[in-house]
Scaffold this motif. Structure first.
Motif, PDB file in Angstrom:
ATOM      1  N   PHE A 701     -11.270   0.795   9.110  1.00 58.28           N
ATOM      2  CA  PHE A 701     -10.567   1.989   8.588  1.00 58.28           C
ATOM      3  C   PHE A 701      -9.889   3.799   9.494  1.00 58.28           C
ATOM      4  CE2 PHE A 701     -10.600  -1.023   5.044  1.00 58.28           C
ATOM      5  CZ  PHE A 701      -9.712  -1.149   4.592  1.00 58.28           C
ATOM      6  N   ALA A 702     -11.558   3.022  11.146  1.00 58.04           N
ATOM      7  CA  ALA A 702     -11.190   3.638  11.843  1.00 58.04           C
ATOM      8  C   ALA A 702      -9.970   4.721  12.600  1.00 58.04           C
ATOM      9  CB  ALA A 702     -11.849   4.125  13.350  1.00 58.04           C
ATOM     10  N   ASP A 703      -9.082   3.949  12.392  1.00 66.24           N
ATOM     11  CA  ASP A 703      -7.295   3.936  13.000  1.00 66.24           C
ATOM     12  C   ASP A 703      -6.059   4.276  12.035  1.00 66.24           C
ATOM     13  OD1 ASP A 703      -5.752   3.909  15.148  1.00 66.24           O
ATOM     14  OD2 ASP A 703      -6.375   2.550  16.094  1.00 66.24           O
ATOM     15  N   ALA A 704      -5.815   5.010  11.949  1.00 73.65           N
ATOM     16  CA  ALA A 704      -4.705   4.961  10.694  1.00 73.65           C
ATOM     17  C   ALA A 704      -3.417   5.335  11.347  1.00 73.65           C
ATOM     18  CB  ALA A 704      -4.460   6.118  10.136  1.00 73.65           C
ATOM     19  N   SER A 705      -3.448   4.579  12.889  1.00 71.10           N
ATOM     20  CA  SER A 705      -2.431   5.452  13.528  1.00 71.10           C
ATOM     21  C   SER A 705      -1.189   3.741  13.199  1.00 71.10           C
ATOM     22  CB  SER A 705      -2.626   5.551  15.160  1.00 71.10           C
ATOM     23  OG  SER A 705      -3.871   4.435  16.140  1.00 71.10           O
ATOM     24  N   ASN A 706      -2.295   2.462  13.437  1.00 66.01           N
ATOM     25  CA  ASN A 706      -1.370   0.952  13.856  1.00 66.01           C
ATOM     26  C   ASN A 706      -1.117   1.209  12.059  1.00 66.01           C
ATOM     27  OD1 ASN A 706      -0.712  -0.854  15.064  1.00 66.01           O
ATOM     28  ND2 ASN A 706      -2.744  -2.208  14.642  1.00 66.01           N
ATOM     29  N   PHE A 707      -1.224   1.961  10.478  1.00 65.58           N
ATOM     30  CA  PHE A 707      -0.946   1.628   9.859  1.00 65.58           C
ATOM     31  C   PHE A 707       0.696   1.542   8.823  1.00 65.58           C
ATOM     32  CE2 PHE A 707      -5.747   1.144   8.545  1.00 65.58           C
ATOM     33  CZ  PHE A 707      -5.730   0.435   7.626  1.00 65.58           C
ATOM     34  N   THR A 708       0.978   1.152   8.412  1.00 67.85           N
ATOM     35  CA  THR A 708       2.431   1.664   7.577  1.00 67.85           C
ATOM     36  C   THR A 708       2.022   1.403   6.442  1.00 67.85           C
ATOM     37  OG1 THR A 708       3.472   0.114   9.468  1.00 67.85           O
ATOM     38  CG2 THR A 708       4.978   0.611   7.011  1.00 67.85           C
ATOM     39  N   PHE A 709       2.490   2.872   5.859  1.00 71.88           N
ATOM     40  CA  PHE A 709       2.642   2.729   3.960  1.00 71.88           C
ATOM     41  C   PHE A 709       4.005   2.733   3.597  1.00 71.88           C
ATOM     42  CE2 PHE A 709      -1.115   4.861   5.282  1.00 71.88           C
ATOM     43  CZ  PHE A 709      -2.065   4.596   3.875  1.00 71.88           C
ATOM     44  N   VAL A 710       3.979   2.238   2.824  1.00 67.90           N
ATOM     45  CA  VAL A 710       5.092   1.588   2.066  1.00 67.90           C
ATOM     46  C   VAL A 710       5.119   2.361   0.372  1.00 67.90           C
ATOM     47  CG1 VAL A 710       7.196   0.431   0.192  1.00 67.90           C
ATOM     48  CG2 VAL A 710       6.066  -0.530   2.519  1.00 67.90           C
ATOM     49  N   PHE A 711       6.103   2.636   0.207  1.00 70.78           N
ATOM     50  CA  PHE A 711       6.002   3.823  -1.382  1.00 70.78           C
ATOM     51  C   PHE A 711       6.968   3.611  -2.467  1.00 70.78           C
ATOM     52  CE2 PHE A 711       2.373   6.221   0.925  1.00 70.78           C
ATOM     53  CZ  PHE A 711       1.810   6.086  -0.278  1.00 70.78           C
ATOM     54  N   VAL A 712       7.473   2.355  -2.948  1.00 68.22           N
ATOM     55  CA  VAL A 712       8.843   2.385  -3.580  1.00 68.22           C
ATOM     56  C   VAL A 712       8.292   3.111  -5.362  1.00 68.22           C
ATOM     57  CG1 VAL A 712       9.767   0.816  -5.271  1.00 68.22           C
ATOM     58  CG2 VAL A 712       8.708   1.011  -2.674  1.00 68.22           C
ATOM     59  N   GLY A 713       9.345   3.966  -6.108  1.00 67.79           N
ATOM     60  CA  GLY A 713       9.400   4.735  -7.041  1.00 67.79           C
ATOM     61  C   GLY A 713       9.859   5.820  -7.305  1.00 67.79           C
ATOM     62  N   ALA A 874      15.559  -9.152 -11.186  1.00 65.24           N
ATOM     63  CA  ALA A 874      13.962  -9.210 -10.356  1.00 65.24           C
ATOM     64  C   ALA A 874      14.781  -7.934  -9.567  1.00 65.24           C
ATOM     65  CB  ALA A 874      14.239  -9.862  -9.394  1.00 65.24           C
ATOM     66  N   LEU A 875      15.847  -7.951  -8.405  1.00 66.67           N
ATOM     67  CA  LEU A 875      16.540  -6.331  -7.806  1.00 66.67           C
ATOM     68  C   LEU A 875      16.917  -5.359  -9.269  1.00 66.67           C
ATOM     69  CD1 LEU A 875      18.902  -8.656  -6.061  1.00 66.67           C
ATOM     70  CD2 LEU A 875      16.881  -7.302  -5.235  1.00 66.67           C
ATOM     71  N   LYS A 876      16.052  -5.152  -9.848  1.00 64.33           N
ATOM     72  CA  LYS A 876      16.135  -3.479 -10.562  1.00 64.33           C
ATOM     73  C   LYS A 876      14.283  -3.588 -11.008  1.00 64.33           C
ATOM     74  CE  LYS A 876      20.337  -3.861 -10.633  1.00 64.33           C
ATOM     75  NZ  LYS A 876      21.550  -3.354 -11.713  1.00 64.33           N
ATOM     76  N   THR A 877      13.611  -3.660 -10.150  1.00 65.97           N
ATOM     77  CA  THR A 877      12.100  -3.306  -9.985  1.00 65.97           C
ATOM     78  C   THR A 877      11.394  -3.165  -9.135  1.00 65.97           C
ATOM     79  OG1 THR A 877      11.028  -5.804  -9.807  1.00 65.97           O
ATOM     80  CG2 THR A 877      12.279  -5.371 -12.160  1.00 65.97           C
ATOM     81  N   ASN A 878      10.639  -2.363  -9.184  1.00 70.56           N
ATOM     82  CA  ASN A 878       9.676  -1.309  -8.102  1.00 70.56           C
ATOM     83  C   ASN A 878       9.073  -2.702  -7.428  1.00 70.56           C
ATOM     84  OD1 ASN A 878      11.496   0.711  -8.836  1.00 70.56           O
ATOM     85  ND2 ASN A 878       9.202   1.370 -10.185  1.00 70.56           N
ATOM     86  N   ILE A 879       8.076  -3.935  -8.688  1.00 72.77           N
ATOM     87  CA  ILE A 879       7.394  -4.696  -7.856  1.00 72.77           C
ATOM     88  C   ILE A 879       7.578  -5.828  -6.882  1.00 72.77           C
ATOM     89  CG2 ILE A 879       8.406  -5.916  -9.745  1.00 72.77           C
ATOM     90  CD1 ILE A 879       4.631  -5.589  -7.448  1.00 72.77           C
ATOM     91  N   TRP A 880       9.743  -5.805  -7.028  1.00 69.79           N
ATOM     92  CA  TRP A 880       9.706  -7.256  -6.376  1.00 69.79           C
ATOM     93  C   TRP A 880      10.269  -6.150  -5.093  1.00 69.79           C
ATOM     94  CZ3 TRP A 880      13.988  -7.437  -3.279  1.00 69.79           C
ATOM     95  CH2 TRP A 880      14.344  -8.320  -2.639  1.00 69.79           C
TER      96      TRP A 880
END
Length: 935
Positions: A701-713, A874-880
């Motif tokens: 976890f020393a290098d965040a530059s290679n991280f991709t975050f996904v936020f849904v909601g 399913a297409l109407k849910t955050n989890i999908w």
């Protein structure tokens, strides 16, 4: 079809709803009103209905048919026939002879088992049917099915004899240590009440030999309108549905000579009881102290206040036991205590532990000590305030989501209202009562609970253990003396320690957004932050206040040697027991108790990940947690040692369990003996170096530059952007650009057959696996999923319906893209040992048919209908969307591949699946694993 027990093993099932404390007493003037959004009435014949319009999900409706008829009503000659009757409702009714009902529904997009199902319990039998509501003829078909289930089963003797094998195979699946021990202790803890010998699964002598007339007698007596209710919730017109129900169910008739529907109870004797039970295949030494109490009523507003008090008590007590488990030298593997519904007329205070080998006395004393501490000194004001805030948060969240509540939730509420009289006033009324009651609840109210429930009579002590421990197990007098010693100790009141420090030891230096890209098709926005972190944002309106997130980067434990692997694999566990930021693990739990935010870190084989969720007002807390997991992990050597001791203790007798031995053997073969893919072992625990684990954690976890975050909601990009720039943009970056390594761990090539002999029960488990390289593409994945489903349909028809040889065959498939596209296709089932070869041959025969001529068109159509209908919701849910975005990004696939889904699905045909079977079920790489009882 399933069977519901209120009591399983040492634990009693807890309902996280009002039903946990409901009782069946008659109504009185102070009853809470039924939710006004539901329309209900009782027809002249006694048949009751509940109807509610709800559009979550859109164009769907759920039917439940509830019968107040379960195993408790069986005569000695009918033991198991309430459950058998449930099976027969799927095997021939007036309008759906033989298996036509399942066939009809599958063609309409309803999956057998997953959607279409039923359960039988001691006191009720309930059928469930979810349907699309946008087809009037299908809606009417659903009502006809409900009518047929209510009282139009054919009960053909030929079909009855065929179903005997299926029910006996379902019963066979339950055989083992838990069942054998339960058969011994059930009569005692149920005070030899009728429930003790009316387990819904029944007895072999009845199931093998009952006459059809005996089943018909149960059906005629108890499947009657005055004991039935139809619950309909979904996207329907309530007025029209009510008219249809009246037309369809008003002519149902009760028997001329009605039998009285007796309400059975478990009597309290005032006695204390003790029992020890052992079994060679039992894995743990466990103990439970059960103190029985008359069930508390839950009808009125005053009862609801008492329900809240008990809920707060349970939460505070659970927190204390959890804290005890997190000690440097935990006195047991796990333990806890709670008040809950026991069975029908009884509540129970249940305190239970799983003991470390040789430390039953220590564990039981620790368990009882916390109970006595609570009884003697009660709880503290800070504990109560935290519990109140958490309780209010949960009810408030439900209130905010009231217009997004799924129909299943309402159906279950009305089901309990009908069956047990559990109040269902609606979330608005529950929220109002909660707001009114919480401020009035005092420590005195909470502490009074202890005096009511922790008492010296009607107490059972149950100890279960492996057979080899039998000689060393204590007698009743010994255990009673342990408890008495604890009661004589000079205990100190609980000390509530709470850090006043901020979560983070230092504030991050915020980064900036250097690039912002919008996707007009997916309605997503991708931010690139100044430290290289990428953040994909998908605002939705599927929920009113729900946010899910995950950040991941390639690397994981694959980058470490076998010698370092245990330290890498357990790195997040080593740091997790110590806490994060300025807080220990126990302090962190208290800090988060009044917030709806959480996060955690994981190092898997290919990725390091930080994931969590929150509501909008706690978004900053969730991101602070993410930042802390990156930058401020903790280590505590004594706590780590305690963690290792607990886990070693839990592994001590794992080899007793045939299922564990079989799973370990299968893993060893499928993964060619790699220790990286095997389960936990004492050897692995011994190889963990906590300092090295922390070092590896920090490296990952020393290098965040290679991280991709996904936020849904449910969030607005402009509102979250400053928080993302501060906490994710402030993460450290080295721009190292790592990737995971291909470890070359794949199933072996060629054909392998392996039989494991373990266990005493007369049952076999079969697992077949096909594997190899996969031609990875979105279209190919859909074809493999279709192959899985059509084979599943056919194996149910062949192995279950035609041959009566299994209860529920399972077909699965898994595809991985990187580092090398591979697939695994699996088939599994349980059966009688003598039927293994025959059933494996039947499976192979069905596979050969697929390879020769492909599946029948009707089965392809069923798959497409099921897939289309499940995908619509399913297409109407955050989890999908969350899972789709994370998986697609990790595979580096095109995020727009779903736009070709319909066209790819349209290409599925008998010919395409024949080609798939030839390609992927050739048997070139095939493993057959069988578990048989010891000779």
């Amino acid at each position: 079809m399933t069977i519901h027990f209120r009591i399983t093993s040492l634990s009693i099932l807890v309902c996280a709803s009002l039903a946990a404390f409901a009782q069946t007493s008659s109504k009185h003037s102070t009853d809470l009103p039924l939710d006004p959004a539901v329309r209900t009435s009782t027809l002249p014949n006694g048949f009751t209905y509940y109807i509610r319009h709800n559009e979550e999900p859109k164009n769907r409706v759920i039917f439940y048919l509830a019968n107040k008829a379960g195993a408790i009503l069986e005569t000695d000659e009918q033991r198991g026939l309430a459950h058998f009757m449930e099976h027969m409702s799927f095997n021939g009714t007036t309008h759906f002879p033989k298996n036509e009902l399942v066939d009809y529904l599958q063609r309409s997009g309803v999956r057998f088992g997953a959607d279409l199902n039923a359960y039988t319990s001691f006191d009720e039998t309930v059928y469930q049917l979810p349907l699309p509501s946008d087809q009037p003829e299908l809606l009417q078909g659903g009502l006809q099915i409900m009518r047929d289930w209510a009282h139009e089963a054919i009960l053909d003797p030929v079909e009855i004899d065929k179903e005997r094998g299926v029910v006996l195979e379902e019963k066979r699946l339950r055989k083992g240590a838990a069942q054998r021990m339960r058969d011994v202790y059930f009569p005692l803890i149920l005070n030899h009440a009728r429930y003790a010998d009316r387990l819904p699964i029944g007895v072999d002598t009845v199931l093998n030999h009952f006459k059809p007339a005996t089943l018909k007698s149960f059906y005629q007596d108890w499947y009657r309108p005055d004991l039935q209710a139809l619950i309909v919730v979904g996207d329907i017109n309530v007025d029209e549905m009510e008219k249809s129900i009246k037309a369809k169910f008003s002519d149902l008739k009760n028997p001329v000579n009605e039998k009285i529907r007796t309400i059975y109870t478990v009597p309290l004797t005032g006695k204390n009881q003790f029992i020890t039970v052992t079994d060679p295949e039992n894995k743990n030494i466990a103990a439970e102290i059960l103190i029985k109490h008359p069930e508390e009523p839950l009808r009125s507003a005053a009862d609801y206040r008492n329900f809240i008090i008990r809920s707060l008590f349970n939460e505070m007590l659970a927190a204390r036991y959890a804290e005890l488990t997190r000690q440097a030298d935990p006195p047991y593997i796990n333990g806890g205590a709670t008040i809950m519904n026991f069975i029908n007329s009884l509540d129970v205070y249940s305190a239970n532990i799983t003991a470390r080998p040789g430390e039953l006395e220590k564990g039981m004393k620790a368990l009882w000590r916390e109970t006595i501490r609570a009884a003697r000194y009660g709880f503290t004001e800070p504990e109560l305030e935290r519990a109140k805030k958490n309780y209010l948060n949960l009810v408030e969240f439900s209130f905010k989501e009231r217009d997004k509540t799924v129909s299943n939730h309402f159906v279950n509420e009305y089901l309990q209202y009908f069956l047990k009289g559990t109040p269902a006033p609606g979330i608005a009324e529950e929220y109002r009562l909660t707001q009114m009651d919480l401020p009035t609840i005092t420590i005195k109210d909470i502490n009074a609970i202890c005096k009511t429930y922790i008492r010296p009579v009607d107490r059972d002590i149950l100890i279960t253990a492996p057979e080899k421990e039998k000689a060393g197990l204590p007698r009743q007098a010994t255990v009673e003396s342990w408890l008495a010693q604890v009661e004589g100790e000079s205990l100190k009141p609980y000390k509530d320690e709470m850090s006043k420090l901020p979560l983070l030891s230092h504030e991050p230096v915020a980064g900036k957004t250097v690039k912002e890209e919008s996707d007009e098709i997916l309605h997503t926005t991708t931010l690139t932050l100044s430290n290289g972190v990428k953040v994909l944002l998908m605002p939705t309106d599927f929920q009113n206040d729900q946010i899910m997130y995950s950040g991941f980067a390639p690397g994981g434990s694959s980058l470490y040697s076998d010698a370092d692997y245990p330290s890498a694999a357990y790195a997040t566990a080593v740091t997790g027991v110590a806490g994060v930021g300025n807080y220990t693990a126990s302090e962190l739990q208290k800090y988060l108790s009044d917030k709806q935010a959480g996060a955690g870190a994981e190092i898997s084989e290919h990725y390091q990940t930080v994931s969590g969720g929150c509501i909008m007002k706690d978004m900053e807390t969730a991101l602070q947690l993410a930042y802390a997991y990156f930058t401020e992990p903790r280590i505590d050597k004594p706590l780590f040692d305690g963690f290792v001791r607990r886990n070693k203790a839990s592994l001590a007798n794992m080899a007793n369990d045939p299922n564990v031995v079989f799973a370990d053997s299968a893993n060893a073969i499928w993964n060619q003996g790699s220790m990286r893919r095997s389960g936990p072992t004492v050897a692995k625990l011994d190889q963990i170096n906590p300092e090295r684990a922390l070092e590896i954690y920090k490296e990952r976890f020393a290098d965040a530059s290679n991280f991709t975050f996904v936020f849904v909601g449910s969030f607005k990009i402009d509102e979250v952007k400053p928080l993302l720039e501060k906490y994710l943009g402030g993460l450290p970056s080295t721009h190292k650009a790592e990737n995971y390594k291909d470890l070359g761990i794949y199933p072996p090539e060629g054909r392998i057959e392996k039989t494991i002999y373990k266990g005493a029960a007369s049952k076999a488990t079969v697992r077949l696996a096909f594997s190899g390289k996969f031609d990875y593409s979105p279209a190919e994945k859909i074809q493999l999923e279709a192959l899985q489903e059509v084979l599943q349909i056919r194996l149910i028809e062949r192995l279950r319906e035609d041959e009566s040889g299994v209860y529920s065959p399972g077909v699965g498939q898994m595809v991985t893209k990187d580092p090398d596209p591979r697939y695994m296709f699996t088939i599994s089932f349980g059966c009688a040992p003598q039927n293994v070869d025959k059933l494996v041959a039947s499976v192979q025969d069905e596979i050969n048919k697929l390879k020769i001529s492909g599946p029948p068109q009707i089965n392809v159509d069923k798959y497409k209908a099921e897939d289309k209908r499940s995908r619509e919701t399913a297409l109407k849910t955050n989890i999908w969307w969350f899972d789709y975005l994370v998986t697609t990004l990790q595979n580096q696939d095109d995020l727009h591949e779903l736009t070709t889904y319909d066209s790819d699905l349209s290409k599925v045909s008998p010919a395409s699946l024949k080609a798939m079977a030839d390609k992927y079920l050739s048997g070139e790489n095939f493993i057959e694993m069988v578990l048989l009882p010891e000779k």
